[in-house]
Motif scaffolding. Structure first.
Motif, PDB file in Angstrom:
ATOM      1  N   GLY A  74       0.795  -1.225   0.000  1.00  0.00           N
ATOM      2  CA  GLY A  74       0.000   0.000   0.000  1.00  0.00           C
ATOM      3  C   GLY A  74       0.819   1.261   0.000  1.00  0.00           C
ATOM      4  N   GLN A  75       2.156   1.127  -0.052  1.00  0.00           N
ATOM      5  CA  GLN A  75       3.019   2.310  -0.031  1.00  0.00           C
ATOM      6  C   GLN A  75       3.260   2.873  -1.434  1.00  0.00           C
ATOM      7  N   GLY A  76       3.065   2.044  -2.456  1.00  0.00           N
ATOM      8  CA  GLY A  76       3.247   2.516  -3.822  1.00  0.00           C
ATOM      9  C   GLY A  76       1.914   2.907  -4.429  1.00  0.00           C
ATOM     10  N   GLU A  77       1.962   3.532  -5.608  1.00  0.00           N
ATOM     11  CA  GLU A  77       0.756   3.904  -6.308  1.00  0.00           C
ATOM     12  C   GLU A  77       0.137   2.672  -6.959  1.00  0.00           C
ATOM     13  N   SER A  78      -1.182   2.675  -7.106  1.00  0.00           N
ATOM     14  CA  SER A  78      -1.866   1.590  -7.812  1.00  0.00           C
ATOM     15  C   SER A  78      -2.906   2.210  -8.736  1.00  0.00           C
ATOM     16  N   PRO A  79      -2.731   2.132 -10.048  1.00  0.00           N
ATOM     17  CA  PRO A  79      -1.628   1.424 -10.706  1.00  0.00           C
ATOM     18  C   PRO A  79      -0.348   2.251 -10.753  1.00  0.00           C
ATOM     19  N   SER A  80       0.779   1.555 -10.784  1.00  0.00           N
ATOM     20  CA  SER A  80       2.094   2.181 -10.892  1.00  0.00           C
ATOM     21  C   SER A  80       2.702   1.766 -12.225  1.00  0.00           C
ATOM     22  N   GLU A  81       3.320   2.704 -12.926  1.00  0.00           N
ATOM     23  CA  GLU A  81       3.853   2.427 -14.252  1.00  0.00           C
ATOM     24  C   GLU A  81       5.302   2.886 -14.355  1.00  0.00           C
ATOM     25  N   ARG A  82       6.063   2.150 -15.152  1.00  0.00           N
ATOM     26  CA  ARG A  82       7.459   2.513 -15.423  1.00  0.00           C
ATOM     27  C   ARG A  82       7.849   1.978 -16.796  1.00  0.00           C
ATOM     28  N   GLU A  83       8.827   2.631 -17.396  1.00  0.00           N
ATOM     29  CA  GLU A  83       9.370   2.169 -18.668  1.00  0.00           C
ATOM     30  C   GLU A  83      10.884   2.184 -18.555  1.00  0.00           C
ATOM     31  N   PHE A  84      11.516   1.049 -18.854  1.00  0.00           N
ATOM     32  CA  PHE A  84      12.960   0.981 -18.682  1.00  0.00           C
ATOM     33  C   PHE A  84      13.520  -0.151 -19.540  1.00  0.00           C
ATOM     34  N   THR A  91      10.106  -2.737 -27.468  1.00  0.00           N
ATOM     35  CA  THR A  91      11.279  -2.642 -28.345  1.00  0.00           C
ATOM     36  C   THR A  91      10.883  -2.286 -29.776  1.00  0.00           C
ATOM     37  N   ALA A  92       9.930  -3.030 -30.324  1.00  0.00           N
ATOM     38  CA  ALA A  92       9.508  -2.762 -31.707  1.00  0.00           C
ATOM     39  C   ALA A  92       8.862  -1.391 -31.819  1.00  0.00           C
ATOM     40  N   LYS A  93       8.070  -1.023 -30.814  1.00  0.00           N
ATOM     41  CA  LYS A  93       7.415   0.286 -30.849  1.00  0.00           C
ATOM     42  C   LYS A  93       8.444   1.403 -30.786  1.00  0.00           C
ATOM     43  N   LYS A  94       9.456   1.237 -29.928  1.00  0.00           N
ATOM     44  CA  LYS A  94      10.495   2.257 -29.821  1.00  0.00           C
ATOM     45  C   LYS A  94      11.265   2.390 -31.132  1.00  0.00           C
ATOM     46  N   ALA A  95      11.554   1.250 -31.763  1.00  0.00           N
ATOM     47  CA  ALA A  95      12.258   1.308 -33.045  1.00  0.00           C
ATOM     48  C   ALA A  95      11.413   2.024 -34.089  1.00  0.00           C
ATOM     49  N   LEU A  96      10.105   1.751 -34.081  1.00  0.00           N
ATOM     50  CA  LEU A  96       9.208   2.416 -35.029  1.00  0.00           C
ATOM     51  C   LEU A  96       9.138   3.914 -34.741  1.00  0.00           C
ATOM     52  N   GLU A  97       9.024   4.260 -33.450  1.00  0.00           N
ATOM     53  CA  GLU A  97       8.997   5.682 -33.092  1.00  0.00           C
ATOM     54  C   GLU A  97      10.278   6.385 -33.514  1.00  0.00           C
ATOM     55  N   VAL A 133      10.935  -2.276 -21.948  1.00  0.00           N
ATOM     56  CA  VAL A 133       9.615  -2.756 -21.533  1.00  0.00           C
ATOM     57  C   VAL A 133       8.874  -1.649 -20.803  1.00  0.00           C
ATOM     58  N   HIS A 134       7.561  -1.734 -20.900  1.00  0.00           N
ATOM     59  CA  HIS A 134       6.685  -0.876 -20.102  1.00  0.00           C
ATOM     60  C   HIS A 134       6.014  -1.774 -19.069  1.00  0.00           C
ATOM     61  N   ALA A 135       6.192  -1.453 -17.805  1.00  0.00           N
ATOM     62  CA  ALA A 135       5.653  -2.279 -16.723  1.00  0.00           C
ATOM     63  C   ALA A 135       4.642  -1.479 -15.918  1.00  0.00           C
ATOM     64  N   SER A 136       3.553  -2.135 -15.564  1.00  0.00           N
ATOM     65  CA  SER A 136       2.553  -1.516 -14.687  1.00  0.00           C
ATOM     66  C   SER A 136       2.064  -2.566 -13.705  1.00  0.00           C
ATOM     67  N   VAL A 137       1.799  -2.152 -12.498  1.00  0.00           N
ATOM     68  CA  VAL A 137       1.319  -3.062 -11.469  1.00  0.00           C
ATOM     69  C   VAL A 137       0.092  -2.439 -10.822  1.00  0.00           C
ATOM     70  N   SER A 138      -0.903  -3.257 -10.562  1.00  0.00           N
ATOM     71  CA  SER A 138      -2.124  -2.772  -9.923  1.00  0.00           C
ATOM     72  C   SER A 138      -2.601  -3.803  -8.908  1.00  0.00           C
ATOM     73  N   SER A 139      -3.368  -3.334  -7.943  1.00  0.00           N
ATOM     74  CA  SER A 139      -3.878  -4.224  -6.892  1.00  0.00           C
ATOM     75  C   SER A 139      -5.014  -5.089  -7.431  1.00  0.00           C
ATOM     76  N   ILE A 140      -5.072  -6.326  -6.955  1.00  0.00           N
ATOM     77  CA  ILE A 140      -6.206  -7.207  -7.207  1.00  0.00           C
ATOM     78  C   ILE A 140      -7.098  -7.125  -5.971  1.00  0.00           C
ATOM     79  N   LEU A 141      -8.337  -6.687  -6.155  1.00  0.00           N
ATOM     80  CA  LEU A 141      -9.241  -6.482  -5.035  1.00  0.00           C
ATOM     81  C   LEU A 141     -10.340  -7.540  -5.037  1.00  0.00           C
ATOM     82  N   ASP A 142     -10.713  -8.011  -3.845  1.00  0.00           N
ATOM     83  CA  ASP A 142     -11.817  -8.953  -3.757  1.00  0.00           C
ATOM     84  C   ASP A 142     -13.134  -8.184  -3.742  1.00  0.00           C
ATOM     85  N   LEU A 143     -14.253  -8.909  -3.570  1.00  0.00           N
ATOM     86  CA  LEU A 143     -15.567  -8.262  -3.637  1.00  0.00           C
ATOM     87  C   LEU A 143     -15.781  -7.257  -2.515  1.00  0.00           C
TER      88      LEU A 143
END
Length: 639
Positions: free
Chosen positions: A341-351, A386-392, A361-371
């Motif tokens: 719970g200390q990070g953002e949800s969703p949290s995104e990074r590209e590296f 990778t392919a997208k970056k090459a195209l860009e 890669v572009h990475a994102s993480v989000s919480s899985i919540l129950d009912l």
């Protein structure tokens, strides 16, 4: 058969009465035993009480005998126990048969496979009742054979054949749905034969006659709220035992439980089908997906995720996030931050992915919540960029080449006019050098043209070469007030009134303040020039906060920009001014976009122009009061 063609079967009625008579005898014996047991118990108590309290108690107590015996008969547990005892002694086979049917009814609710339910129902009923049994399931208006079982009691070979399907028809279907329990097929057939000569009853009687010929005697419908789903057919017992109404009732209960089991199996199959479908989707995704339980242990990983991270799903399942994501510690930190719970949800990074040269890669993480909204885990999504970056990169190269062509064309056009003027003077210099007027004109015209070329080349260099930014925390409101102060003389000279709606509270953006000020100066100067021929001259400057961005609005009451020109204003060397290089807005756009922001121009001819600049705010900025509202709201509020 009578004159009307009706068929009567008194023997079938007699067959029904025989087992019912047996039931009466059984219940009579049970009640007799119960009465004897209660009377003996009562007399023992009375004589014991008489011995203890005297003869008078004995005579008075006899008056209550009838009442106590009546009460005893209402004691259902006692009556049921004695009845079961009597039945087990007098009708042991029937008692075991009913116990088997009760167990079968309970077992049917624990079966989830359609084929298994059909086989178990037919097989167990055949074995328990010592009869031939067959199950037909409904498909539209037809009953289709599902399973059958034969009890080994020497049934004639003539009835060994079974129909693969039965056309039950609407009349028989309604009758079966209305049955409270299993019914005798011969009785049902007689009911249909006694009706007037309509096609429906005759067809139903024909179907029942076919079943009777094949050795079936009873039918138990499988009924749910949605209607009949099938029919369980049984023959008569090969051992000679006859079925009572209680037997048929239990058989109907088994059929009802079988209907529930078949419905459950259908729902279970649908659930498995949906699960398999979603599994196929996850397995076919090109985006990597990893899920972790609340403790941070890997739960699932799809094929794409395993390939990108080079992990073996079978070995990695159940392992903590850190060893699973050892090749990319940043990902493990994102997962742990999400679960804690200390990070953002969703949290995104590209590296760039460590250990995989050239892979971004572009990475994102989000919480899985129950009912209930509680964290049940974390989902990590990894997309190979990778392919997208090459195209860009290729697109950017093509865009730069296109701009280079436009720049070359613009430079040639802008240089041609000043050079033409200078050449004319230089060509006349030898003949007119001694003419003072010529020399004066030479000085007044050539030097400004050279200055114009110098200014254009300077702007061109600013636009084309990479900029060096010195970013620092910049208060947007203070920067705008400083810009208006610097241009105050020009504003007064142009006869323009200013509506300054900049916030007093800090609105901090991490950017190069000097370069952003240059953008603001250019926009304000454009507005002043646009209002040079307007009657009402009002310049409005506002700033606010909107979705993590500082939003700056600069609007004027000038003539506006024609629709055919609004799409060209950011192109290099495009200008409608008598003086200017046409690079001002191009440079402004370059500065803003390279700082992570955006700039746009909207205009309505005759109503003025509005410039909107959005710059990312520092995350810790918490603007209050006026600054917390978007600049658009501030303008409308003060309009």
């Amino acid at each position: 058969m009578n004159a009307g063609g009706e068929v009567f079967a008194p023997s079938s009625g007699l067959r029904r009465l025989i087992p019912e008579a047996e039931t009466v005898v059984k219940k009579g014996a049970s009640l007799a035993c119960l009465a004897a047991a209660v009377t003996a118990l009562y007399l023992a108590l009375v004589f014991a009480a008489g011995a203890a309290f005297g003869p008078s108690y004995e005579s008075e107590s006899l008056l209550n005998a009838a009442l106590i015996i009546a009460i005893a008969f209402l004691l259902r547990p006692l009556r049921t126990g004695i009845q079961a005892f009597v039945e087990s002694r007098l009708y042991r086979g029937r008692s075991m048969r009913r116990a088997g049917l009760r167990i079968l009814a309970s077992d049917m609710l624990r079966i989830f496979g359609k084929e298994e339910a059909a086989l178990v129902l037919a097989g167990r009923v055949s074995g328990i009742l010592e009869v031939r049994a067959a199950l037909f399931l409904r498909e539209g208006g037809t009953l289709t054979f599902a399973s059958a079982a034969e009890a080994d009691f020497g049934l004639p070979a003539s009835i060994a054949a079974r129909p693969e399907s039965l056309d039950i028809g609407p009349e028989l279907l309604r009758k079966l749905e209305a049955l409270p329990c299993a019914a005798d097929l011969s009785v049902l057939m007689q009911e249909f034969l006694r009706r007037p000569g309509a096609p429906g009853p005759k067809d139903a009687a024909g179907t029942l006659s076919l079943l009777l010929e094949r050795g079936f005697a009873f039918a138990a419908p499988l009924v749910l709220k949605g209607g009949i789903s099938g029919v369980l057919l049984t023959g008569r017992s090969g051992s000679g035992d006859r079925f009572t109404s209680e037997d048929l009732e239990l058989l109907g209960i088994c059929a009802g439980q079988a209907a529930v089991a078949l419905e459950n199996s259908s729902l279970y199959s649908q659930t498995l089908s949906i699960k398999d479908y979603y599994d196929d989707i996850i397995r076919s995704m090109t985006t990597g997906l990893l899920t972790f339980d609340p403790s941070g242990a890997l739960h699932t990983v799809n094929r794409a995720g395993a390939a990108m991270l080079e992990i073996e799903p079978g070995r990695a399942a159940g392992s903590p996030a850190e060893p699973v994501l050892a090749a990319a510690p940043e990902l493990a930190a994102m997962v742990r931050g999400c679960l804690s719970g200390q990070g953002e949800s969703p949290s995104e990074r590209e590296f760039a992915l460590p250990g995989r040269p050239g892979m971004t890669v572009h990475a994102s993480v989000s919480s899985i919540l129950d009912l209930k909204g509680r964290t049940a885990g974390a989902a990590l999504f990894i997309t190979d960029m990778t392919a997208k970056k090459a195209l860009e990169k290729r697109i950017e190269q093509n865009r730069r080449l296109a701009y280079l062509g436009e720049l070359a064309s613009g430079v040639a056009h802008e240089i041609k006019n000043p050079l033409g003027s200078i050449r004319l003077f230089v060509e006349s210099l030898g003949e007119n050098f001694d003419d003072p007027a010529f020399r004066k004109n030479f000085t007044e015209l050539v030097i400004p043209e050279i200055d114009s070329l110098d200014s254009m080349l300077k702007d061109l260099l600013d636009y084309s070469r990479p900029s060096q930014y010195i970013n620092s925390d910049t208060d947007i409101g203070a920067l705008l007030r400083n810009t208006l102060s610097l241009l105050s003389a020009e504003i007064r000279k142009a006869g323009v009134s200013v509506r300054n709606l900049t916030p007093d509270a800090e609105l901090v953006a991490p950017c190069d303040g000097e370069k952003l000020k240059r953008v603001m100066i250019n926009l304000v100067q454009n507005s002043l020039e646009a209002m040079s021929e307007s009657g009402e001259r009002v310049l409005t400057v506002s700033a606010g906060q909107d979705c993590g961005y500082a939003e700056i609005l600069i609007s004027d009451t000038g003539a506006g920009i024609p629709g055919e020109n609004i799409t060209k204003i950011f192109k290099p060397f495009f200008t409608t001014k008598r003086h200017g290089t046409g690079l001002g807005l191009s440079i402004a756009q370059k500065i803003v976009e390279e700082s992570g922001g955006s700039i746009s121009i909207s205009s309505q001819p005759g109503s003025g122009t509005r410039a909107t600049v959005r710059m990312p705010l520092r995350r810790e900025t918490e603007a209050g009061g006026e600054a917390a509202r978007p600049a658009e709201d501030r303008l409308s509020m003060n309009a």
